[in-house]
Write an enzyme that holds these catalytic residues in place. Structure first.
Site, PDB file in Angstrom:
ATOM      1  N   ILE A 106      24.436 -28.520  -8.924  1.00 22.31           N
ATOM      2  CA  ILE A 106      23.083 -27.994  -8.870  1.00 22.31           C
ATOM      3  C   ILE A 106      22.084 -29.097  -8.542  1.00 22.31           C
ATOM      4  O   ILE A 106      21.139 -28.897  -7.774  1.00 22.31           O
ATOM      5  CB  ILE A 106      22.710 -27.315 -10.206  1.00 22.31           C
ATOM      6  CG1 ILE A 106      23.588 -26.081 -10.439  1.00 22.31           C
ATOM      7  CG2 ILE A 106      21.241 -26.915 -10.221  1.00 22.31           C
ATOM      8  CD1 ILE A 106      23.397 -25.429 -11.800  1.00 22.31           C
ATOM      9  N   SER A 134      20.721 -23.452 -20.272  1.00 15.64           N
ATOM     10  CA  SER A 134      21.882 -22.603 -20.004  1.00 15.64           C
ATOM     11  C   SER A 134      21.717 -21.287 -20.727  1.00 15.64           C
ATOM     12  O   SER A 134      20.991 -21.199 -21.732  1.00 15.64           O
ATOM     13  CB  SER A 134      23.154 -23.305 -20.489  1.00 15.64           C
ATOM     14  OG  SER A 134      24.279 -22.442 -20.423  1.00 15.64           O
ATOM     15  N   TYR A 154      28.391 -27.509 -26.572  1.00 13.93           N
ATOM     16  CA  TYR A 154      27.513 -27.377 -25.405  1.00 13.93           C
ATOM     17  C   TYR A 154      26.379 -26.411 -25.727  1.00 13.93           C
ATOM     18  O   TYR A 154      25.211 -26.679 -25.447  1.00 13.93           O
ATOM     19  CB  TYR A 154      28.331 -26.887 -24.217  1.00 13.93           C
ATOM     20  CG  TYR A 154      27.539 -26.682 -22.952  1.00 13.93           C
ATOM     21  CD1 TYR A 154      27.127 -27.764 -22.174  1.00 13.93           C
ATOM     22  CD2 TYR A 154      27.211 -25.402 -22.512  1.00 13.93           C
ATOM     23  CE1 TYR A 154      26.416 -27.580 -21.015  1.00 13.93           C
ATOM     24  CE2 TYR A 154      26.487 -25.208 -21.351  1.00 13.93           C
ATOM     25  CZ  TYR A 154      26.097 -26.295 -20.606  1.00 13.93           C
ATOM     26  OH  TYR A 154      25.383 -26.107 -19.449  1.00 13.93           O
ATOM     27  N   LYS A 162      22.245 -27.137 -25.921  1.00 15.98           N
ATOM     28  CA  LYS A 162      21.253 -26.412 -25.123  1.00 15.98           C
ATOM     29  C   LYS A 162      20.246 -25.684 -26.007  1.00 15.98           C
ATOM     30  O   LYS A 162      19.062 -25.580 -25.665  1.00 15.98           O
ATOM     31  CB  LYS A 162      21.949 -25.444 -24.166  1.00 15.98           C
ATOM     32  CG  LYS A 162      22.804 -26.130 -23.107  1.00 15.98           C
ATOM     33  CD  LYS A 162      21.982 -27.084 -22.251  1.00 15.98           C
ATOM     34  CE  LYS A 162      22.788 -27.666 -21.096  1.00 15.98           C
ATOM     35  NZ  LYS A 162      21.985 -28.545 -20.222  1.00 15.98           N
TER      36      LYS A 162
END
Length: 327
Positions: free
Chosen positions: A55, A185, A198, A202
């Site tokens: 990205i 996310s 993870y 986030k």
């Protein structure tokens, strides 16, 4: 006839909205905004972390096409130079600087990188800080995670990102303007079985930057938090063959994700969600009907781990309506 036409028109409108929601690739506010606003980034300095691939690389290409001056950061200088040359080959008038950086290197090191970034382009400073770098581990069960994995994830995703922000924000406030664009996310909005660390990192970013926005919005500082679901990048497509990934798994192309991210930033959105169904629908449920949304995530949690272990579709409605979960 009029009395008959009105219910039919209402039913048609509802059907259209349902079809739109079923096929859309972002939240309804985001996709209603149209194209990126070039005038918001043309000539501005855009600093992108994690710019050596995925990205971040595509964001750099698209910002360059809109006339932005770029600072590209990641740990791998060679890959950053590759991205720089790719941009210049496509957009010869682009101004691109490479600034290798490790987000986990600590405050003193990051302070030097902030000073270097602010000094580039005739001391113009940084207008947009794109927090894209992230550390993501393979899917695994919560109780299989280790302290080493926790530290590696939070050093980059949370501590490094927050420290970089704290070091850069004062210069932005001195100029009375600055914009942080945070690549969070969907896992930062909803439970993410198999990605607990993870997801936790986030969620931490979402909380920090929402608070930062509220504190500094009167100082000219803007914050846009972007929450993508599954994205189709060159790495993800090569990592899993078509025979391993069911055809029902639909990921948003990385080019579209980058475009919608820039749309969100240039239209001043505070938060944006990028995903197809069913992930987008789950995000809406957890946000607006948390009891239902969290019940749904509990139903699919263990099944998702089993599917991920078999390299299957971890984003499918079959997780809800399919076979039994593992013990």
């Amino acid at each position: 006839m009029l009395l008959l036409a009105l219910p039919l028109a209402g039913a048609a409108a509802v059907a259209f909205l349902l079809f739109k929601f079923a096929t859309v690739d972002g939240d309804l506010t985001l996709v209603s905004r149209g194209a990126p606003r070039r005038e918001k980034v043309d000539g501005k300095v855009v600093w992108i972390t994690g710019a050596s691939r995925g990205i971040g690389e595509v964001l750099a290409m698209q910002f360059a096409a809109l006339g932005a001056k770029l600072i590209l950061s990641a740990r791998n200088r060679e890959e950053l130079e590759r991205v720089k040359h790719k941009i210049i080959n496509k957009h010869p008038d682009s101004r691109v600087e490479v600034l290798p950086m490790d987000l986990s290197s600590g405050e003193e090191s990051l302070k030097e990188h902030v000073h270097a970034a602010e000094s580039l382009f005739s001391n113009a400073g940084v207008d947009y800080m794109i927090h894209n770098a992230a550390f993501e581990r393979p899917k695994r069960r919560v109780l299989e995670e280790t302290e080493k994995g926790l530290k590696a994830t939070f050093d980059v995703n949370v501590f490094g990102t927050i420290t970089l922000t704290n070091l850069l924000a004062p210069s932005m406030m001195d100029r009375g303007m600055g914009h942080f664009v945070v690549m969070s996310s969907a896992a930062g909005k909803v439970p993410s079985p198999g990605q607990a660390l993870y997801s936790a990192s986030k969620h931490a970013l979402n909380g920090y930057f929402a608070s930062l926005r509220s504190e500094l919005c009167t100082k000219g500082i803007k914050v846009t938090v972007v929450c993508p679901g599954p994205i189709e990048t060159p790495q993800s497509s090569s990592a899993t063959s078509s025979s391993q990934r069911p055809s029902s798994e639909k990921r948003v192309p990385v080019e579209r994700c980058a475009e919608l991210t820039i749309v969100a930033a240039t239209h001043g959105l505070k938060e944006a969600w990028i995903s197809y169904q069913p992930v987008l629908g789950v995000m809406y449920l957890v946000q607006y009907m948390p009891t239902v949304g969290l019940w749904l995530m509990d139903k699919i949690g263990a099944k998702r781990l089993d599917v991920a272990a078999k390299k299957g579709n971890a984003y499918s409605w079959n997780l809800l309506f399919g076979g039994k979960k593992s013990a």
